[in-house]
Design a protein around this motif. Structure first.
Motif, PDB file in Angstrom:
ATOM      1  N   GLN A 109       1.423   9.449  -5.551  1.00  0.00           N
ATOM      2  CA  GLN A 109       1.837  10.794  -5.149  1.00  0.00           C
ATOM      3  C   GLN A 109       2.846  11.372  -6.141  1.00  0.00           C
ATOM      4  O   GLN A 109       2.767  12.553  -6.496  1.00  0.00           O
ATOM      5  CB  GLN A 109       2.433  10.765  -3.750  1.00  0.00           C
ATOM      6  N   ARG A 121       0.840  -1.206   0.000  1.00  0.00           N
ATOM      7  CA  ARG A 121       0.000   0.000   0.000  1.00  0.00           C
ATOM      8  C   ARG A 121       0.871   1.252   0.000  1.00  0.00           C
ATOM      9  O   ARG A 121       0.582   2.228  -0.686  1.00  0.00           O
ATOM     10  CB  ARG A 121      -0.935  -0.025   1.209  1.00  0.00           C
ATOM     11  N   GLU A 122       1.975   1.224   0.741  1.00  0.00           N
ATOM     12  CA  GLU A 122       2.895   2.369   0.776  1.00  0.00           C
ATOM     13  C   GLU A 122       3.554   2.585  -0.585  1.00  0.00           C
ATOM     14  O   GLU A 122       3.692   3.726  -1.038  1.00  0.00           O
ATOM     15  CB  GLU A 122       3.965   2.173   1.853  1.00  0.00           C
ATOM     16  N   ALA A 132       0.997   4.152  -2.815  1.00  0.00           N
ATOM     17  CA  ALA A 132       0.766   5.551  -2.448  1.00  0.00           C
ATOM     18  C   ALA A 132       1.907   6.438  -2.934  1.00  0.00           C
ATOM     19  O   ALA A 132       1.675   7.552  -3.422  1.00  0.00           O
ATOM     20  CB  ALA A 132       0.601   5.685  -0.943  1.00  0.00           C
ATOM     21  N   GLU A 133       3.146   5.971  -2.813  1.00  0.00           N
ATOM     22  CA  GLU A 133       4.289   6.747  -3.302  1.00  0.00           C
ATOM     23  C   GLU A 133       4.210   6.953  -4.807  1.00  0.00           C
ATOM     24  O   GLU A 133       4.483   8.038  -5.310  1.00  0.00           O
ATOM     25  CB  GLU A 133       5.595   6.035  -2.945  1.00  0.00           C
TER      26      GLU A 133
END
Length: 86
Positions: free
Chosen positions: A66, A58-59, A62-63
């Protein structure tokens, strides 16, 4: 895009795995399995499990999102500045 598909496939795997486990336990206990409840319980269990088990994926997703949003915003600002100069 790779991060999206990895995360999505892992979420689906958790959902179907949870569904199989719930179905198996329910079938062993009662023999009569209401499919709608299996889906609801599997959805809840896989949602909670993915919160803890898929944090790294998930991280990464998200990166990536973004970064793409920042590039799009920068490009938009460049276009806006170009229009203002004309």
């Amino acid at each position: 895009m790779k991060e999206f598909w990895v995360y999505t496939l892992l979420r689906l795997g958790l959902f179907f795995g949870s569904g199989a486990i719930v179905f198996g336990i329910w079938f062993l206990i009662t023999g009569d399995v209401p499919l709608i409840w299996v889906i609801v319980i599997a959805f809840a269990v896989s949602g909670v499990a993915s919160y803890f088990l898929l944090e790294r994926q998930r991280e990464k997703l998200a990166e990536k999102v973004q970064g793409r949003a920042a590039k799009a915003a920068e490009k938009f600002e460049q276009q806006r500045a170009k229009e203002d100069a004309d």
